[in-house]
Design an enzyme around this catalytic site. Structure first.
Site, PDB file in Angstrom:
ATOM      1  N   LYS A   1       0.836  -1.209   0.000  1.00 41.09           N
ATOM      2  CA  LYS A   1       0.000   0.000   0.000  1.00 41.09           C
ATOM      3  C   LYS A   1       0.873   1.262   0.000  1.00 41.09           C
ATOM      4  CE  LYS A   1      -2.196  -1.123   3.841  1.00 41.09           C
ATOM      5  NZ  LYS A   1      -1.513  -2.415   4.127  1.00 41.09           N
TER       6      LYS A   1
ATOM      7  N   ARG B   1      -9.957   0.857   8.527  1.00 41.59           N
ATOM      8  CA  ARG B   1      -9.477  -0.470   8.869  1.00 41.59           C
ATOM      9  C   ARG B   1     -10.514  -1.274   9.629  1.00 41.59           C
ATOM     10  NH1 ARG B   1      -3.765   0.319   8.762  1.00 41.59           N
ATOM     11  NH2 ARG B   1      -2.661  -1.586   9.239  1.00 41.59           N
TER      12      ARG B   1
ATOM     13  N   ARG C   1      11.664  -5.494   4.743  1.00 44.47           N
ATOM     14  CA  ARG C   1      11.279  -4.081   4.597  1.00 44.47           C
ATOM     15  C   ARG C   1      12.159  -3.163   5.429  1.00 44.47           C
ATOM     16  NH1 ARG C   1       5.332  -2.033   5.446  1.00 44.47           N
ATOM     17  NH2 ARG C   1       5.468  -3.248   7.355  1.00 44.47           N
TER      18      ARG C   1
ATOM     19  N   ARG D   1      10.986  -1.553  10.939  1.00 47.11           N
ATOM     20  CA  ARG D   1       9.890  -1.213  11.845  1.00 47.11           C
ATOM     21  C   ARG D   1       9.802  -2.233  12.968  1.00 47.11           C
ATOM     22  NH1 ARG D   1       4.648   0.110   8.240  1.00 47.11           N
ATOM     23  NH2 ARG D   1       3.698  -1.229   9.805  1.00 47.11           N
TER      24      ARG D   1
ATOM     25  N   ARG E   1      -0.763  -9.158  13.376  1.00 42.44           N
ATOM     26  CA  ARG E   1      -1.340  -8.133  12.480  1.00 42.44           C
ATOM     27  C   ARG E   1      -2.169  -8.789  11.387  1.00 42.44           C
ATOM     28  NH1 ARG E   1       3.832  -4.986  10.813  1.00 42.44           N
ATOM     29  NH2 ARG E   1       2.450  -3.888   9.391  1.00 42.44           N
TER      30      ARG E   1
HETATM   31  P1  AP5 Z   1       4.708  -1.639   1.905  1.00 45.93           P
HETATM   32  O1  AP5 Z   1       4.402  -0.781   0.711  1.00 45.93           O
HETATM   33  O2  AP5 Z   1       5.470  -1.042   3.016  1.00 45.93           O
HETATM   34  O3  AP5 Z   1       3.372  -2.360   2.432  1.00 45.93           O
HETATM   35  P2  AP5 Z   1       2.104  -1.802   3.188  1.00 45.93           P
HETATM   36  O4  AP5 Z   1       0.914  -2.432   2.540  1.00 45.93           O
HETATM   37  O5  AP5 Z   1       2.148  -0.325   3.283  1.00 45.93           O
HETATM   38  O6  AP5 Z   1       2.314  -2.520   4.579  1.00 45.93           O
HETATM   39  P3  AP5 Z   1       2.182  -1.946   6.059  1.00 45.93           P
HETATM   40  O7  AP5 Z   1       2.876  -2.914   6.963  1.00 45.93           O
HETATM   41  O8  AP5 Z   1       2.599  -0.518   6.112  1.00 45.93           O
HETATM   42  O9  AP5 Z   1       0.696  -2.073   6.270  1.00 45.93           O
HETATM   43  P4  AP5 Z   1      -0.013  -2.031   7.579  1.00 45.93           P
HETATM   44  O10 AP5 Z   1      -1.376  -1.778   7.069  1.00 45.93           O
HETATM   45  O11 AP5 Z   1       0.123  -3.228   8.426  1.00 45.93           O
HETATM   46  O12 AP5 Z   1       0.739  -0.918   8.446  1.00 45.93           O
HETATM   47  P5  AP5 Z   1       0.396   0.612   8.757  1.00 45.93           P
HETATM   48  O13 AP5 Z   1       1.631   1.369   8.755  1.00 45.93           O
HETATM   49  O14 AP5 Z   1      -0.738   1.057   7.923  1.00 45.93           O
HETATM   50  O15 AP5 Z   1       5.467  -2.947   1.346  1.00 45.93           O
HETATM   51  C1  AP5 Z   1       5.935  -3.966   2.234  1.00 45.93           C
HETATM   52  C2  AP5 Z   1       7.307  -4.456   1.767  1.00 45.93           C
HETATM   53  O16 AP5 Z   1       7.184  -5.159   0.532  1.00 45.93           O
HETATM   54  C3  AP5 Z   1       8.300  -3.315   1.478  1.00 45.93           C
HETATM   55  O17 AP5 Z   1       9.559  -3.737   1.866  1.00 45.93           O
HETATM   56  C4  AP5 Z   1       8.216  -3.106  -0.048  1.00 45.93           C
HETATM   57  O18 AP5 Z   1       9.424  -2.606  -0.593  1.00 45.93           O
HETATM   58  C5  AP5 Z   1       7.927  -4.520  -0.521  1.00 45.93           C
HETATM   59  N1  AP5 Z   1       7.052  -4.574  -1.698  1.00 45.93           N
HETATM   60  C6  AP5 Z   1       5.964  -3.764  -1.960  1.00 45.93           C
HETATM   61  N2  AP5 Z   1       5.384  -4.119  -3.127  1.00 45.93           N
HETATM   62  C7  AP5 Z   1       6.105  -5.181  -3.614  1.00 45.93           C
HETATM   63  C8  AP5 Z   1       5.992  -5.981  -4.786  1.00 45.93           C
HETATM   64  N3  AP5 Z   1       5.015  -5.776  -5.690  1.00 45.93           N
HETATM   65  N4  AP5 Z   1       6.906  -6.982  -4.972  1.00 45.93           N
HETATM   66  C9  AP5 Z   1       7.906  -7.194  -4.040  1.00 45.93           C
HETATM   67  N5  AP5 Z   1       8.071  -6.450  -2.917  1.00 45.93           N
HETATM   68  C10 AP5 Z   1       7.168  -5.462  -2.700  1.00 45.93           C
HETATM   69  O19 AP5 Z   1      -0.136   0.475  10.263  1.00 45.93           O
HETATM   70  C11 AP5 Z   1       0.726   0.135  11.324  1.00 45.93           C
HETATM   71  C12 AP5 Z   1      -0.043   0.076  12.626  1.00 45.93           C
HETATM   72  O20 AP5 Z   1      -0.639   1.362  12.926  1.00 45.93           O
HETATM   73  C13 AP5 Z   1      -1.227  -0.899  12.652  1.00 45.93           C
HETATM   74  O21 AP5 Z   1      -0.818  -2.222  12.958  1.00 45.93           O
HETATM   75  C14 AP5 Z   1      -2.117  -0.276  13.726  1.00 45.93           C
HETATM   76  O22 AP5 Z   1      -1.649  -0.592  15.005  1.00 45.93           O
HETATM   77  C15 AP5 Z   1      -1.921   1.221  13.504  1.00 45.93           C
HETATM   78  N6  AP5 Z   1      -2.941   1.770  12.586  1.00 45.93           N
HETATM   79  C16 AP5 Z   1      -2.715   2.296  11.351  1.00 45.93           C
HETATM   80  N7  AP5 Z   1      -3.867   2.686  10.775  1.00 45.93           N
HETATM   81  C17 AP5 Z   1      -4.846   2.399  11.665  1.00 45.93           C
HETATM   82  C18 AP5 Z   1      -6.257   2.537  11.648  1.00 45.93           C
HETATM   83  N8  AP5 Z   1      -6.912   3.043  10.572  1.00 45.93           N
HETATM   84  N9  AP5 Z   1      -6.964   2.126  12.726  1.00 45.93           N
HETATM   85  C19 AP5 Z   1      -6.350   1.625  13.810  1.00 45.93           C
HETATM   86  N10 AP5 Z   1      -5.015   1.452  13.891  1.00 45.93           N
HETATM   87  C20 AP5 Z   1      -4.267   1.826  12.829  1.00 45.93           C
HETATM   88 MG    MG Z   2       2.353   1.063   4.871  1.00 50.59          MG
END
Ligand code: AP5
Ligand code: MG
Ligand code: ZN
Length: 217
Positions: free
Chosen positions: A13, A88, A127, A160, A171
């Site tokens: 994402k 979410r 990552r 992270r 997660r």
């Molecule tokens: P990346 O692009 O970083 O993936 P992502 O989908 O953004 O993954 P996240 O871990 O950030 O998602 P998340 O939803 O768990 O975390 P968030 O920060 O939102 O890609 C991942 C890896 O793969 C990278 O190394 C990239 O280079 C590689 N990659 C990407 N595409 C690829 C491809 N096509 N091929 C190969 N490699 C690839 O949330 C974190 C925490 O915050 C949550 O757990 C929660 O506690 C809190 N939080 C956030 N939002 C909310 C909410 N709305 N409500 C409540 N709590 C929340």
């Molecule tokens: Mg992300």
């Protein structure tokens, strides 16, 4: 253009959000990045959010919804926005719909980056992220130009805390229980688009551009 990006942790994402927002000149709103920014500055919100994030749990709906609504009221969101990691929960999705409805607006699309569980662990363990600008890298699939330094802003890139294998499993379970129902929520509203996130990063982006079209919305 008003977009919501859906997908499991590690689906890509954040990676795709950067390219989409460059292409369509809309702000990238990642709740995860906003929370991490507060955590690094040790703000009261950051201290509260950290408790949940380190355990791989969701931050409370109330806190998250307030944060996003405040952000969406800023001037730069008038032309549209991309939400990454929000909503979410169904409660968050309903709050967003209501917020937009009150302004006579609605989302253009909810875009699901579809990636099966098997891919996730490898993506998460390799990552590296930039805590300053939120850019995301992968030691194998998408390394920064200079090891350990962000291409965009030059800051250090780090792993992270919530990318440990045990936390990733939690997660994924929370995604399954609380976020996956949103796929049907948007499907019923005929707003859902799906892109195959197992392809190479550039190919995923090409497919997304085909789905989003010229962006003249
Ligand atoms: P990346 O692009 O970083 O993936 P992502 O989908 O953004 O993954 P996240 O871990 O950030 O998602 P998340 O939803 O768990 O975390 P968030 O920060 O939102 O890609 C991942 C890896 O793969 C990278 O190394 C990239 O280079 C590689 N990659 C990407 N595409 C690829 C491809 N096509 N091929 C190969 N490699 C690839 O949330 C974190 C925490 O915050 C949550 O757990 C929660 O506690 C809190 N939080 C956030 N939002 C909310 C909410 N709305 N409500 C409540 N709590 C929340
Ligand atoms: Mg992300
Ligand atoms: Zn950076």
């Amino acid at each position: 253009m008003k977009i919501v990006l859906l997908g499991p942790p590690g689906a890509g994402k954040g990676t795709q959000a950067k390219s989409i927002c460059n292409r369509f000149s809309i702000p990238h709103i990642s709740t995860g990045d906003i929370f991490r920014n507060h955590i690094s500055k040790r703000t009261p919100l950051g201290i509260e959010a950290k408790k949940s994030i380190d355990r791989g749990e969701l931050v409370s709906d109330e806190l998250t919804i307030n944060l996003v609504e405040e952000r969406l009221m800023q001037e730069d969101c008038k032309i549209g926005f991309l939400l990454d990691g929000f909503p979410r929960t169904v409660i968050q999705a309903k709050a967003l719909d209501e917020f937009l409805e009150n302004k006579g607006e609605k989302l253009d699309t909810a875009l699901l980056i579809d990636v099966p569980k098997d891919f996730i662990i490898e993506r998460m363990s390799g990552r590296r992220v930039c805590l300053s600008c939120g850019a995301s890298y992968h030691i194998k699939f998408n390394p920064p130009n200079y090891e350990g330094k962000c291409d965009v802003c030059g800051s250090d890139v780090t792993q992270r805390k919530d990318d440990k294998e045990e936390t990733v499993k939690d997660r994924l379970q929370i995604y399954h229980d609380q976020t996956q129902p949103l796929i049907n929520y948007y499907k019923v509203k005929e707003m859902l688009s799906i892109v195959d996130g197992t392809q190479a990063i550039n190919d995923v982006f090409k497919n997304i551009c085909d789905i989003l079209g010229s962006g003249n919305k």
